[in-house]
Design an enzyme around this catalytic site. Structure first.
Site, PDB file in Angstrom:
ATOM      1  CB  SER A   1     -27.312 -43.697  42.154  1.00 48.36           C
ATOM      2  OG  SER A   1     -28.297 -43.167  41.172  1.00 48.36           O
TER       3      SER A   1
ATOM      4  CE1 TYR B   1     -31.500 -45.294  45.282  1.00 50.24           C
ATOM      5  CE2 TYR B   1     -31.413 -44.028  43.244  1.00 50.24           C
ATOM      6  CZ  TYR B   1     -31.221 -45.088  43.879  1.00 50.24           C
ATOM      7  OH  TYR B   1     -30.194 -46.115  43.437  1.00 50.24           O
TER       8      TYR B   1
HETATM    9  N1  LIG Z   1     -30.660 -51.047  39.447  1.00 46.68           N
HETATM   10  C1  LIG Z   1     -30.452 -49.638  39.077  1.00 46.68           C
HETATM   11  O1  LIG Z   1     -30.734 -48.947  37.989  1.00 46.68           O
HETATM   12  C2  LIG Z   1     -29.424 -49.056  40.081  1.00 46.68           C
HETATM   13  C3  LIG Z   1     -28.657 -47.647  39.572  1.00 46.68           C
HETATM   14  C4  LIG Z   1     -27.901 -47.097  40.456  1.00 46.68           C
HETATM   15  C5  LIG Z   1     -27.749 -47.571  41.659  1.00 46.68           C
HETATM   16  N2  LIG Z   1     -28.101 -48.799  41.981  1.00 46.68           N
HETATM   17  C6  LIG Z   1     -27.754 -49.350  43.337  1.00 46.68           C
HETATM   18  O2  LIG Z   1     -27.337 -50.510  43.300  1.00 46.68           O
HETATM   19  C7  LIG Z   1     -27.468 -51.057  44.471  1.00 46.68           C
HETATM   20  C8  LIG Z   1     -27.770 -52.616  44.334  1.00 46.68           C
HETATM   21  O3  LIG Z   1     -28.981 -52.655  43.711  1.00 46.68           O
HETATM   22  P1  LIG Z   1     -29.659 -53.484  42.376  1.00 46.68           P
HETATM   23  O4  LIG Z   1     -29.857 -52.722  41.240  1.00 46.68           O
HETATM   24  O5  LIG Z   1     -28.695 -54.638  42.279  1.00 46.68           O
HETATM   25  O6  LIG Z   1     -31.098 -53.911  42.921  1.00 46.68           O
HETATM   26  P2  LIG Z   1     -31.809 -55.436  43.480  1.00 46.68           P
HETATM   27  O7  LIG Z   1     -31.592 -56.341  42.594  1.00 46.68           O
HETATM   28  O8  LIG Z   1     -32.885 -55.100  44.058  1.00 46.68           O
HETATM   29  O9  LIG Z   1     -30.546 -55.480  44.746  1.00 46.68           O
HETATM   30  C9  LIG Z   1     -30.769 -54.820  46.054  1.00 46.68           C
HETATM   31  C10 LIG Z   1     -30.086 -55.768  47.023  1.00 46.68           C
HETATM   32  O10 LIG Z   1     -30.039 -55.005  48.138  1.00 46.68           O
HETATM   33  C11 LIG Z   1     -30.660 -55.720  49.195  1.00 46.68           C
HETATM   34  N3  LIG Z   1     -31.220 -55.116  50.323  1.00 46.68           N
HETATM   35  C12 LIG Z   1     -32.265 -54.311  50.177  1.00 46.68           C
HETATM   36  N4  LIG Z   1     -32.625 -53.945  51.848  1.00 46.68           N
HETATM   37  C13 LIG Z   1     -31.690 -54.492  52.316  1.00 46.68           C
HETATM   38  C14 LIG Z   1     -31.587 -54.437  53.748  1.00 46.68           C
HETATM   39  N5  LIG Z   1     -32.230 -53.856  54.726  1.00 46.68           N
HETATM   40  N6  LIG Z   1     -30.413 -55.263  54.081  1.00 46.68           N
HETATM   41  C15 LIG Z   1     -29.641 -56.043  53.379  1.00 46.68           C
HETATM   42  N7  LIG Z   1     -29.795 -56.104  52.017  1.00 46.68           N
HETATM   43  C16 LIG Z   1     -30.842 -55.480  51.719  1.00 46.68           C
HETATM   44  C17 LIG Z   1     -31.625 -56.797  48.492  1.00 46.68           C
HETATM   45  O11 LIG Z   1     -32.076 -57.647  49.271  1.00 46.68           O
HETATM   46  P3  LIG Z   1     -33.533 -58.409  49.496  1.00 46.68           P
HETATM   47  O12 LIG Z   1     -33.787 -59.056  48.214  1.00 46.68           O
HETATM   48  O13 LIG Z   1     -33.749 -58.950  50.751  1.00 46.68           O
HETATM   49  O14 LIG Z   1     -34.411 -56.953  49.543  1.00 46.68           O
HETATM   50  C18 LIG Z   1     -30.769 -56.974  47.207  1.00 46.68           C
HETATM   51  O15 LIG Z   1     -29.915 -58.093  47.622  1.00 46.68           O
HETATM   52  C19 LIG Z   1     -28.412 -50.369  45.311  1.00 46.68           C
HETATM   53  O16 LIG Z   1     -27.601 -49.846  46.223  1.00 46.68           O
HETATM   54  C20 LIG Z   1     -29.058 -49.472  44.285  1.00 46.68           C
HETATM   55  O17 LIG Z   1     -29.589 -48.084  44.912  1.00 46.68           O
HETATM   56  C21 LIG Z   1     -29.053 -49.471  41.225  1.00 46.68           C
END
Ligand SMILES: NC(=O)c1ccc[n+]([C@@H]2O[C@H](COP(=O)([O-])OP(=O)(O)OC[C@H]3O[C@@H](n4cnc5c(N)ncnc54)[C@H](OP(=O)(O)O)[C@@H]3O)[C@@H](O)[C@H]2O)c1
Length: 232
Positions: A132, A145
Site C-alpha cells: 500500500s 494498518y
Molecule cells: N482498496 C484499497 O484502497 C487498497 C489500497 C492499498 C492496498 N490494498 C490492499 O489490497 C489487498 C486487497 O484488498 P481489496 O482492496 O481488494 O479489498 P477487499 O475487496 O476487501 O478484498 C480483500 C480480500 O482479502 C480477503 N481476506 C480477508 N481476510 C482474509 C483471511 N483471513 N483469509 C483469507 N482471505 C482473507 C477477503 O476475503 P473475505 O471476503 O473472506 O474477507 C477478500 O477476498 C489488501 O491486502 C489491502 O490491504 C487495498
C-alpha cells in the site's frame, strides 16, 4: 503459462487479477467464501482450481499449497493479496482489530510465503505482495494498518536481498482503490468521511493490470515495486 496462487480472490483486487490472469495462466483461487470462488470459476476462461483458505490458518495454507503442487505440478507465482484495514485513531483503537490486521496482513503473508518457498525455489518463482502507499507513509487514523504494510514491505525487501537470482519479488503499493476494503472500518464517523473518496478512487482492474505486467516482465529483469496512485 504460469501456475499462480491468489489469496483473497473472493473480492476486489484479488478477483480482478483472477479475471485478467485466467486466459493465459493456471490459477488456484483461495478465499474464505468457497461459494463465491466456485461462482467466479464458472465465469473464467480456462481450467482453474478453488479452495477454502483462511490465511491466518497455517494448516489451511499448507493444504492449499499442497493442492497447487499436486494439481499443477508446481508453483510459479504466489500473490499475497488477502488483507484488510480498520481505520481508527489510536486513542479509540480496538485491540482485537489491531491483532486481526497483524494476523492477516503479516502472519497470513508469512504463512503462505513459508509454505510456498520450497516450490518457488524449484521454479525460480515469483512472490507478489500487495502492499500500500501505507507501506511507506503513515497517515492519521490508520497507524496499525500502516505498521502491517511497512512489515510487508520489509518481508519483500528481505526476499529481494536474500533470494536474489533465486526468487523474484514484487510489492504492489496502491493508494485508494474502489473495493470493499473501506467497508471493514467500524468507526462510523471515519467510514462516513472516507467511503466517497474510495468510491471514486482507482478501479481494481487498474491494480490488476500492474500485477499482470510485473509477473510477465522479461525474464532478465524483475519489477521490485510499483506505487500506483489515483490520478484525480
Ligand atoms: N482498496 C484499497 O484502497 C487498497 C489500497 C492499498 C492496498 N490494498 C490492499 O489490497 C489487498 C486487497 O484488498 P481489496 O482492496 O481488494 O479489498 P477487499 O475487496 O476487501 O478484498 C480483500 C480480500 O482479502 C480477503 N481476506 C480477508 N481476510 C482474509 C483471511 N483471513 N483469509 C483469507 N482471505 C482473507 C477477503 O476475503 P473475505 O471476503 O473472506 O474477507 C477478500 O477476498 C489488501 O491486502 C489491502 O490491504 C487495498
Amino acid at each position: 503459462m504460469k501456475r499462480i496462487i491468489i489469496t483473497g480472490a473472493t473480492s476486489g483486487i484479488g478477483m480482478a487479477v483472477a479475471k485478467q490472469a485466467a486466459k493465459d495462466h493456471k490459477l488456484l483461487l483461495l478465499g474464505r467464501n468457497v461459494e463465491v470462488l466456485e461462482k467466479l470459476k464458472t465465469e473464467l476462461v480456462g481450467e482453474h482450481k478453488v479452495m477454502a483458505c483462511d490465511v491466518t490458518d497455517v494448516a489451511q495454507c499448507n493444504a492449499a499449497i499442497a493442492e497447487a503442487k499436486s494439481g499443477f505440478g508446481g508453483v510459479d507465482v504466489l500473490i499475497n493479496n488477502a488483507g484488510l484495514g480498520y481505520f481508527d485513531p489510536l486513542v479509540s483503537g480496538n485491540l482485537d482489530q489491531w491483532h486481526h490486521m497483524v494476523d492477516v496482513n503479516i502472519k497470513g503473508v508469512l504463512n503462505m510465503f513459508h509454505g510456498c518457498l520450497p516450490h518457488l525455489l524449484e521454479t525460480k518463482g515469483h512472490v507478489v505482495n500487495i502492499g500500500s502507499v501505507a507501506s511507506h507513509h503513515v497517515f492519521p487514523d490508520s497507524g496499525v494498518y500502516a505498521a502491517t504494510k511497512h512489515a510487508l514491505f520489509a518481508i519483500s525487501e528481505s526476499i529481494r536481498v536474500e533470494l536474489m537470482g533465486k526468487v523474484r519479488v514484487t510489492t504492489i503499493s496502491p493508494g485508494a482503490v474502489n473495493t470493499d476494503f473501506i467497508n471493514k472500518t467500524t468507526n462510523e464517523e471515519l467510514h462516513g468521511k472516507m467511503k466517497d473518496y474510495f468510491a471514486t478512487a482507482m478501479n481494481p482492474d487498474s491494480v490488476a493490470l500492474q500485477i499482470m505486467n510485473a509477473i510477465t516482465a522479461p525474464a532478465d529483469s524483475v519489477v521490485n515495486e510499483i506505487i500506483l496512485r489515483p490520478f484525480r
